[in-house]
Design an enzyme around this catalytic site. Structure first.
Site, PDB file in Angstrom:
ATOM      1  N   GLN A 118      16.756 -43.854 -29.964  1.00  0.00           N
ATOM      2  CA  GLN A 118      15.486 -43.172 -30.229  1.00  0.00           C
ATOM      3  C   GLN A 118      14.278 -44.075 -29.989  1.00  0.00           C
ATOM      4  OE1 GLN A 118      14.952 -39.970 -30.975  1.00  0.00           O
ATOM      5  NE2 GLN A 118      17.045 -39.285 -31.384  1.00  0.00           N
ATOM      6  N   THR A 168      32.752 -44.555 -10.851  1.00  0.00           N
ATOM      7  CA  THR A 168      31.684 -44.583  -9.858  1.00  0.00           C
ATOM      8  C   THR A 168      30.330 -44.369 -10.531  1.00  0.00           C
ATOM      9  OG1 THR A 168      33.157 -43.746  -8.169  1.00  0.00           O
ATOM     10  CG2 THR A 168      30.795 -43.445  -7.773  1.00  0.00           C
ATOM     11  N   CYS A 216      22.786 -24.834 -43.945  1.00  0.00           N
ATOM     12  CA  CYS A 216      23.105 -23.553 -43.339  1.00  0.00           C
ATOM     13  C   CYS A 216      22.815 -23.509 -41.845  1.00  0.00           C
ATOM     14  CB  CYS A 216      22.370 -22.435 -44.055  1.00  0.00           C
ATOM     15  SG  CYS A 216      23.393 -21.756 -45.364  1.00  0.00           S
ATOM     16  N   ASN A 218      17.178 -41.146 -36.023  1.00  0.00           N
ATOM     17  CA  ASN A 218      16.940 -39.907 -35.293  1.00  0.00           C
ATOM     18  C   ASN A 218      16.428 -38.777 -36.172  1.00  0.00           C
ATOM     19  OD1 ASN A 218      19.702 -40.475 -36.165  1.00  0.00           O
ATOM     20  ND2 ASN A 218      20.154 -38.397 -35.509  1.00  0.00           N
ATOM     21  N   HIS A 274      18.006 -39.446 -21.811  1.00  0.00           N
ATOM     22  CA  HIS A 274      17.438 -38.095 -22.002  1.00  0.00           C
ATOM     23  C   HIS A 274      16.503 -37.976 -23.197  1.00  0.00           C
ATOM     24  CE1 HIS A 274      19.973 -36.324 -25.357  1.00  0.00           C
ATOM     25  NE2 HIS A 274      20.542 -37.488 -25.147  1.00  0.00           N
ATOM     26  N   GLY A 295      24.155 -42.517 -24.892  1.00  0.00           N
ATOM     27  CA  GLY A 295      24.098 -43.276 -26.135  1.00  0.00           C
ATOM     28  C   GLY A 295      25.439 -43.369 -26.844  1.00  0.00           C
TER      29      GLY A 295
END
Lengths: 400, 127
Positions: free
Chosen positions: A182, A240, A324, A154, A204, A74
């Site tokens: 997404q 490639t 945090c 996202n 993914h 992405g």
């Protein structure tokens, strides 16, 4: 569940690769390992696989197969789209538009182009995360050459109306790019109906392997390559081709059905409704125009990192918008952009479901979450909105 | 911060804090922080013979902030006020077995709250 379960609800970050995807990939490591640029029959095997995969991605978004460029994912696709068009259209104009809630792959690329002399407009969205189309219309100027607006966010899962945005861009003859990382397979994408010139995808996020993505490039779109070398991928992306990865990506795409989306949506609704039954919780982002697998909720008066540790102790993986938890100590830019106050952004937890999410996993989260929230609220000096308002009057320390 | 960066001691103090709560009849109370930065802390002390006899805290903040304050309470309990004032963030970090540099600031509020509580106690003229 006697043993500690493993409940993975961070599928917005990445997903488990479907075993059928892995099986489809294996021959391209062991048997059809050729280079798609080679003349001999090993090359032809790879080339055939590449073309088949290209067709699968093209069909999914109503594109033609010579409009798909495979990339490493992405971020590369967004970079190629945004940098590639901006520089190619520099003579026509140097004004480029995007929104405050984009992924860093888009926002940081715009920032860099700003340094390179482009005029950048970053549009605000409303408190639901939706872009006001009139705002877009009035931001467009004579020298505007690119509009980049993400399809599904996202963090808060807000889905923008690409068809309407595309109409505006087409009227003004401006290149329209969308980060669809997404949304692919979860929200219908029709590049023709949406008037898209460019659209970025990643494998993914949908049960495919990492390190593979694609960019849709509408025929005739002027685009400068970002990686120089051989003439792979229509001359737009040297290197490639990652054939096993590309085969895996296409297989992952072909496995998604409307039923999957429907089932995930109903699990999402169960999780969302159940969590919102806990006192002092708020949904972040639009409820109606929302990705089928995203739940983002602020648990008021407590902090996200602590919630994540408790969830992890119970075997549940999620993510947070809290400062945090990040390496930068800044709360999520998306939550701040949709006007979630700092104190509530700190308590925001994102659960993202997948095709493999089971109902009993959702039930388990709904069972443990009230206890976690109670325990952490027990530690907190802030028990209600009055305490919060009182505490916010205190001096703003600079210890950060 | 990543989960594998927490020491066992930080996790233990976060999951099982020993000194959490309020002292309704506290001799001194300190309240510092702001929810905007994600940390608010209240610390309560009882003082006997110039020593901290009881100490409790409540924290709105991240896991490290909670663990650090609990650790601070553990260190301060039984100390003279003068010694307790000297507890530094490094003492807390050392006691907890270290933490990534980016999280050290999370332990600062505890010290500040303790100093405020001691100041509060002294201002009541009980010294």
């Amino acid at each position: 569940m006697d043993e500690k379960p493993e409940i993975y609800l961070d599928n917005g970050a990445t997903t488990k690769v479907d075993v059928r995807v892995v099986e489809a990939m294996i021959p391209y490591f062991l048997k059809y390992y050729g280079n798609a640029s080679s003349l001999h029959h090993k090359g032809a095997e790879a080339r055939n696989a590449l073309n088949d995969a290209r067709q699968v991605i093209a069909d999914r978004i109503n594109a033609d197969n010579d409009e798909i460029v495979f990339t490493s994912g992405g971020s590369e696709s967004d970079n190629l789209a945004i940098r590639g068009t901006s520089h190619a259209l520099k003579d026509k104009g140097n004004h480029i538009i995007t929104t405050t809630i984009e992924h860093p792959a888009v926002l940081e690329t715009y920032k860099q182009l700003g340094k390179e002399g482009f005029e950048v407009t970053v549009l605000n969205v409303d408190n639901d995360g939706m872009l006001d189309l009139d705002k877009l219309r009035s931001a467009i100027k004579d020298n505007t050459v690119l509009v980049s607006i993400m399809h599904a966010n996202n963090e808060v899962g807000v889905v923008q109306d690409l068809e309407k945005i595309g109409e505006i861009c087409a009227e003004k003859n401006i290149v329209f790019h969308s980060d669809c990382v997404q949304s692919l397979c979860k929200v219908p994408i029709n590049v023709k109906q949406m008037n898209l010139s460019l659209a970025a995808f990643a494998s993914h996020k949908l049960h495919g392997p990492k390190g593979v993505g694609a960019l849709f490039v509408k025929r005739g779109t002027k685009l400068y390559r970002q990686i120089y070398g051989g003439s792979h991928e229509l001359g737009l992306r040297a290197g490639t081709e990652n054939i096993p990865g590309i085969v895996g990506f296409a297989t992952a795409v072909s496995l998604w059905t409307d039923d999957d989306v429907e089932r995930i949506t109903s699990l999402r609704d169960k999780l969302m409704t159940g969590l919102l039954e806990i006192n002092d919780t708020e949904l972040n982002g639009s409820r109606e125009s929302r990705l089928c697998n995203n739940v983002n909720i602020s648990f008021n008066f407590i902090e996200g990192e602590g919630i994540l540790l408790h969830l992890d102790k119970n075997g549940i993986c999620a993510s947070t918008g809290s400062a945090c938890s990040s390496q930068s100590l800044d709360p999520s830019h998306v939550l701040l952009a949709i006007n979630i106050p700092h104190s509530k952004a700190h308590g925001a937890i994102r659960f993202t479901l997948s095709r493999e999410t089971k109902e009993e996993e959702v039930d388990y989260v709904l069972k443990v979450m009230p206890n976690i929230v109670n325990e952490l609220r027990g530690l907190s000096p802030i028990k209600n909105n009055e305490d919060l308002a009182e505490a916010e009057k205190m001096k703003f320390d600079d210890h950060h | 911060m990543y989960i594998d960066e927490y020491s066992d001691k930080v996790k233990d103090h976060f999951f099982h804090p020993k000194h959490n709560g309020k002292l309704e009849d506290a001799d001194g109370m300190g309240k510092v922080g702001n929810p905007k930065c994600g940390d608010v802390m209240e610390l309560f002390i009882k003082v006997e013979d110039n020593k901290i006899s009881e100490i409790k805290f409540q924290t709105f903040g991240c896991a490290t902030a909670i663990a650090s304050t609990d650790a601070l309470c553990e260190l301060a309990k039984g100390m003279t006020l003068e010694d307790a004032e000297k507890i530094s963030k490094q003492d807390i970090v050392d006691y907890l077995g270290g933490m990534p540099a980016i999280k050290v600031h999370c332990s600062i509020l505890g010290e500040e709250a303790l100093r405020e509580a001691i100041k509060d106690y002294r201002s009541k003229g009980k010294t």
